[in-house]
Write a protein that holds these residues in place. Structure first.
Motif, mmCIF file in Angstrom:
data_model
loop_
_atom_site.group_PDB
_atom_site.id
_atom_site.type_symbol
_atom_site.label_atom_id
_atom_site.label_comp_id
_atom_site.label_asym_id
_atom_site.label_seq_id
_atom_site.Cartn_x
_atom_site.Cartn_y
_atom_site.Cartn_z
ATOM 1 N N ALA A 109 -58.239 -5.519 -8.330
ATOM 2 C CA ALA A 109 -58.497 -6.237 -7.310
ATOM 3 C C ALA A 109 -59.774 -5.640 -6.439
ATOM 4 O O ALA A 109 -60.648 -6.350 -6.068
ATOM 5 C CB ALA A 109 -57.468 -6.433 -6.277
ATOM 6 N N MET A 110 -59.917 -4.214 -6.219
ATOM 7 C CA MET A 110 -60.874 -3.690 -5.586
ATOM 8 C C MET A 110 -60.654 -2.150 -5.648
ATOM 9 O O MET A 110 -59.757 -1.725 -6.074
ATOM 10 C CB MET A 110 -60.616 -4.072 -4.005
ATOM 11 N N VAL A 111 -61.943 -1.588 -5.132
ATOM 12 C CA VAL A 111 -61.774 -0.258 -5.000
ATOM 13 C C VAL A 111 -62.167 0.029 -3.461
ATOM 14 O O VAL A 111 -62.934 -0.275 -2.959
ATOM 15 C CB VAL A 111 -62.777 0.702 -5.770
ATOM 16 N N LEU A 125 -55.277 -5.202 1.612
ATOM 17 C CA LEU A 125 -54.423 -5.334 0.394
ATOM 18 C C LEU A 125 -53.188 -6.475 0.506
ATOM 19 O O LEU A 125 -52.917 -6.741 -0.434
ATOM 20 C CB LEU A 125 -53.493 -3.855 0.416
ATOM 21 N N LYS A 126 -52.676 -6.747 1.776
ATOM 22 C CA LYS A 126 -51.730 -7.587 1.967
ATOM 23 C C LYS A 126 -51.795 -9.058 1.164
ATOM 24 O O LYS A 126 -52.923 -9.656 1.212
ATOM 25 C CB LYS A 126 -51.549 -8.101 3.363
ATOM 26 N N GLY A 127 -50.957 -9.175 0.288
ATOM 27 C CA GLY A 127 -50.874 -10.467 -0.564
ATOM 28 C C GLY A 127 -52.109 -10.402 -1.666
ATOM 29 O O GLY A 127 -51.947 -11.454 -2.521
ATOM 30 N N LYS A 130 -50.647 -7.165 -13.780
ATOM 31 C CA LYS A 130 -50.409 -6.658 -12.171
ATOM 32 C C LYS A 130 -51.809 -6.369 -11.667
ATOM 33 O O LYS A 130 -52.653 -5.973 -12.108
ATOM 34 C CB LYS A 130 -49.498 -5.389 -12.185
ATOM 35 N N ARG A 131 -51.892 -6.513 -10.137
ATOM 36 C CA ARG A 131 -53.179 -6.616 -9.613
ATOM 37 C C ARG A 131 -53.005 -5.313 -9.035
ATOM 38 O O ARG A 131 -52.173 -4.793 -8.100
ATOM 39 C CB ARG A 131 -53.158 -7.635 -8.472
ATOM 40 N N VAL A 132 -53.722 -4.427 -9.058
ATOM 41 C CA VAL A 132 -53.937 -3.041 -8.333
ATOM 42 C C VAL A 132 -55.247 -2.837 -7.492
ATOM 43 O O VAL A 132 -56.444 -3.137 -7.840
ATOM 44 C CB VAL A 132 -54.034 -1.903 -9.593
#
Length: 302
Positions: free
Chosen positions: A137-139, A178-180, A107-109
């Motif tokens: 995915a990112m902070v 965040l979207k997608g 899962k991508r978080v």
């Protein structure tokens, strides 16, 4: 002319390719025959059940919850036919709901944080050690303080200022990022209140860590307040975020015993340890599909 043959490495001659695993979470009204239906579908596709946990909150017409992990060769190719059979035998016949996921796809978080970095850096460290089966995915932070440390882990860092009562510009940028791109969001001591509109629009679960057993000692300076009240236990709560502030379904909680001799700084230090542990467990369990939301509480298969 002869061709030289290289002997296989020890222990590899009969090694089969690793079996792919998936999780299957089934929920709905309890009834006779559900477990049999699930296992029959899986065995019909040559799947081997690795683990199966179930819970019913009332065998007489209550809710049914089940998490199954199974393995099979060629899982990805088998998923469409497997879903069709689950639709037929679980949804149409028993009126159940299910979620089926290939566990090899993490899962991508996105992790949101502010100046306090203990929960953020703990998650990044655990991820680097392979203890959290997620893709970070990112902070995102409303302060730039942790940018260099985050980038040192090879994770993209985005500074999105959020000041004053109007958070609309910041939340619009958050949604753009965040979207997608993520499957869930973790608030690792992100000291901003999310609007109801943002919670609805982001469309993925949001996990928060709170520095107490909710709803005690809300607001700023919780450990100073705890010291003033002479508490003997301090703890932390990880929960899903809803529009009702700090009232969402609880995933995990823990405590540590303290005494009158502990200072507010001691409480903060020991509380940070509890926060790290509680949040990391909540993230792990969510990432492994171990948490089922049911109304305003959760069933957690640990």
């Amino acid at each position: 002319m002869t061709t030289a043959r290289t002997a296989p490495a020890p222990g590899t001659a009969n090694r089969r390719p690793a079996v792919q695993q998936a999780s299957l979470v089934v929920t709905g009204a309890d009834a006779t025959g559900i477990v049999a239906a699930v296992t029959a579908v899986l065995s019909g596709h040559g799947a081997n059940i690795v683990s199966l946990d179930q819970y019913s909150d009332d065998p007489q017409g209550g809710g049914f919850f089940q998490r199954t992990v199974f393995g099979t060769d060629g899982l990805r190719a088998a998923l469409p036919a497997l879903r069709a059979d689950l639709d037929r035998h679980l949804v149409e016949k028993h009126g159940l709901r299910y979620a089926l996921r290939d566990l090899s796809v993490p899962k991508r978080v996105a992790i949101f944080a502010s100046r306090s970095d203990h929960c953020l850096l703990d998650l990044l460290w655990r991820h680097r050690r392979g203890e959290l089966p997620v893709s970070i995915a990112m902070v995102v932070s409303n302060h730039p303080d942790t940018a260099e440390e985050v980038r040192g882990f090879g994770i993209p860092f985005f500074h999105v200022p959020s000041m004053g009562p109007d958070k609309s510009a910041a939340e619009a940028e958050h949604l753009r990022l965040l979207k997608g791109n993520v499957d869930f969001v973790v608030l690792a001591r992100y000291m901003q209140i999310l609007s109801g509109g943002f919670i609805r629009d982001v469309g993925v679960p949001i996990i928060n860590i709170h520095h107490s057993f909710l709803p005690a000692f809300v607001g700023a300076g919780p450990y100073a307040k705890a010291k003033e009240r002479g508490v003997k236990l301090i703890g932390a709560t990880a929960h899903y975020v809803t529009e009702d502030l700090d009232e969402g379904p609880i995933i995990e909680q823990d405590v540590v015993r303290v005494t009158h001799a502990d200072t507010a700084a001691d409480l903060a230090r020991r509380g940070a340890d509890v926060e790290r542990a509680v949040l990391s467990r909540a993230v792990l369990w969510h990432a492994e599909d171990r948490v089922v939301r049911h109304g305003n509480h959760t069933i957690v298969f640990t």
